[in-house]
Design a protein around this motif. Sequence first.
Motif, PDB file in Angstrom:
ATOM      1  N   ARG A  60     152.928   2.709  35.360  1.00  0.00           N
ATOM      2  CA  ARG A  60     152.587   4.129  35.379  1.00  0.00           C
ATOM      3  C   ARG A  60     151.493   4.427  36.417  1.00  0.00           C
ATOM      4  O   ARG A  60     151.484   5.497  37.026  1.00  0.00           O
ATOM      5  N   SER A 173     160.082   9.782  23.047  1.00  0.00           N
ATOM      6  CA  SER A 173     160.086   8.752  24.075  1.00  0.00           C
ATOM      7  C   SER A 173     161.517   8.502  24.546  1.00  0.00           C
ATOM      8  O   SER A 173     162.439   8.423  23.734  1.00  0.00           O
ATOM      9  N   ARG A 196     156.884   5.364  25.182  1.00  0.00           N
ATOM     10  CA  ARG A 196     156.230   6.319  26.087  1.00  0.00           C
ATOM     11  C   ARG A 196     156.351   7.731  25.527  1.00  0.00           C
ATOM     12  O   ARG A 196     156.581   8.687  26.256  1.00  0.00           O
ATOM     13  N   GLY A 199     152.741  10.279  21.509  1.00  0.00           N
ATOM     14  CA  GLY A 199     151.587   9.687  20.840  1.00  0.00           C
ATOM     15  C   GLY A 199     151.445  10.147  19.410  1.00  0.00           C
ATOM     16  O   GLY A 199     151.997  11.177  18.997  1.00  0.00           O
ATOM     17  N   ASP A 215     142.599  10.743  18.675  1.00  0.00           N
ATOM     18  CA  ASP A 215     143.462   9.555  18.611  1.00  0.00           C
ATOM     19  C   ASP A 215     142.924   8.557  17.586  1.00  0.00           C
ATOM     20  O   ASP A 215     143.694   7.869  16.908  1.00  0.00           O
ATOM     21  N   SER A 267     147.326   4.082  20.246  1.00  0.00           N
ATOM     22  CA  SER A 267     147.916   5.341  20.686  1.00  0.00           C
ATOM     23  C   SER A 267     146.854   6.155  21.427  1.00  0.00           C
ATOM     24  O   SER A 267     145.754   6.373  20.904  1.00  0.00           O
ATOM     25  N   GLY A 268     147.168   6.561  22.639  1.00  0.00           N
ATOM     26  CA  GLY A 268     146.220   7.345  23.419  1.00  0.00           C
ATOM     27  C   GLY A 268     144.970   6.559  23.757  1.00  0.00           C
ATOM     28  O   GLY A 268     145.026   5.488  24.361  1.00  0.00           O
ATOM     29  N   SER A 269     143.833   7.055  23.317  1.00  0.00           N
ATOM     30  CA  SER A 269     142.542   6.458  23.674  1.00  0.00           C
ATOM     31  C   SER A 269     141.970   5.548  22.596  1.00  0.00           C
ATOM     32  O   SER A 269     140.826   5.103  22.713  1.00  0.00           O
ATOM     33  N   SER A 287     149.355   6.132  27.226  1.00  0.00           N
ATOM     34  CA  SER A 287     150.113   7.344  26.897  1.00  0.00           C
ATOM     35  C   SER A 287     151.366   6.960  26.118  1.00  0.00           C
ATOM     36  O   SER A 287     152.394   6.614  26.692  1.00  0.00           O
TER      37      SER A 287
END
Length: 343
Positions: A60, A173, A196, A199, A215, A267-269, A287
């Motif tokens: 990515r 996704s 992908r 999230g 998140d 997931s995410g951050s 992401s």
Amino acid sequence: MTQADAIEIALPITLGVREALALSEKLAALPAAEAYVFNFASMGRIEPFGSLIASDVIDRFRRNHPRARFKAKGHEHCGYAAHIGFFKAFGLKFGKAPGEATGSESYLPIDFVDCEELRQRAADEYAEVGEFIDGWAGKVAGLLLQTNAGPLFDTVQYSLREVVRNVVEHSESPRFGYCGQYWPSQQRVQIGLIDRGVGLKKTLSTNARLAVATDRDAVQIALMPGVSRKGILPQARSSHDPWANSGFGLYMTSRLCSEGGSFVLLSGSAAVELKKSVKHMHAGAFSGTALQLELDLAKAESLSSRLAAFREEGIRAARTYFNSDNLTASAASTMLSRNFQDS
């Protein structure tokens, strides 16, 4: 700010959970440059979860910098990584493509499943998507447990089926990826899963009863038994079997793996790692959603005997925490703290 001529990114010696998360954050923070050089000279052991995360974030990153030049070096010695499709997963023409290696009883190479193809196949045959996921879940559960029968196998197959159904039906996704490895000398086995999609935070936020602000909230709330994007398990009736309801897949796999190995949800951050009665919270930059399921097979027999207890604990937790109008991350953290200490 002057754009750098070239930035070199050295891959770590080991690609485990923390190293892969650190790489995701590092790439997210890199400034613009004319060229990026990925150096694999020091990279040695790679694990399924780490290889999936690393290949995905590199891919990515490359796609997000279409005008930059990319170069790889030091990768020629990475025979196993090349064999399982690690390099071609992010566009480097070296080794096998994802899914090209046949796999064996000790490993599953990196591979991807097209979600739309699964949905279309089910529609064409007037069948449920879950029917087509069931065979995949059985194959992965067989590697994870090194057996294809018994109550532990049935539970892991069920849990994997539910987790992947959520990806196919709700994550938005286009595909999901997986990879697995069994280390006989250590009696250790690990499965990695990624998608992908949008999230967990966005998915769970569609449920009005879930208070999901971050998140970090999402990865903890998602582990509560009975939670899904559609609803929260209600007070059980005498004729109702909560274990058969949606929302128990992540809960059961997290209990099994954390008590007999380790479990990671990213997931995410944010990522939550459960291992040996300890909960670790990590930062990341991913992401979509990713899972690590790891088991110590020396503990498989004791885990099998505890399946009923895990289910009953989940049912009791659902009844305890789902009485309020809104389920918060604080409630999720309280539930997890009953089984895990914060690190």
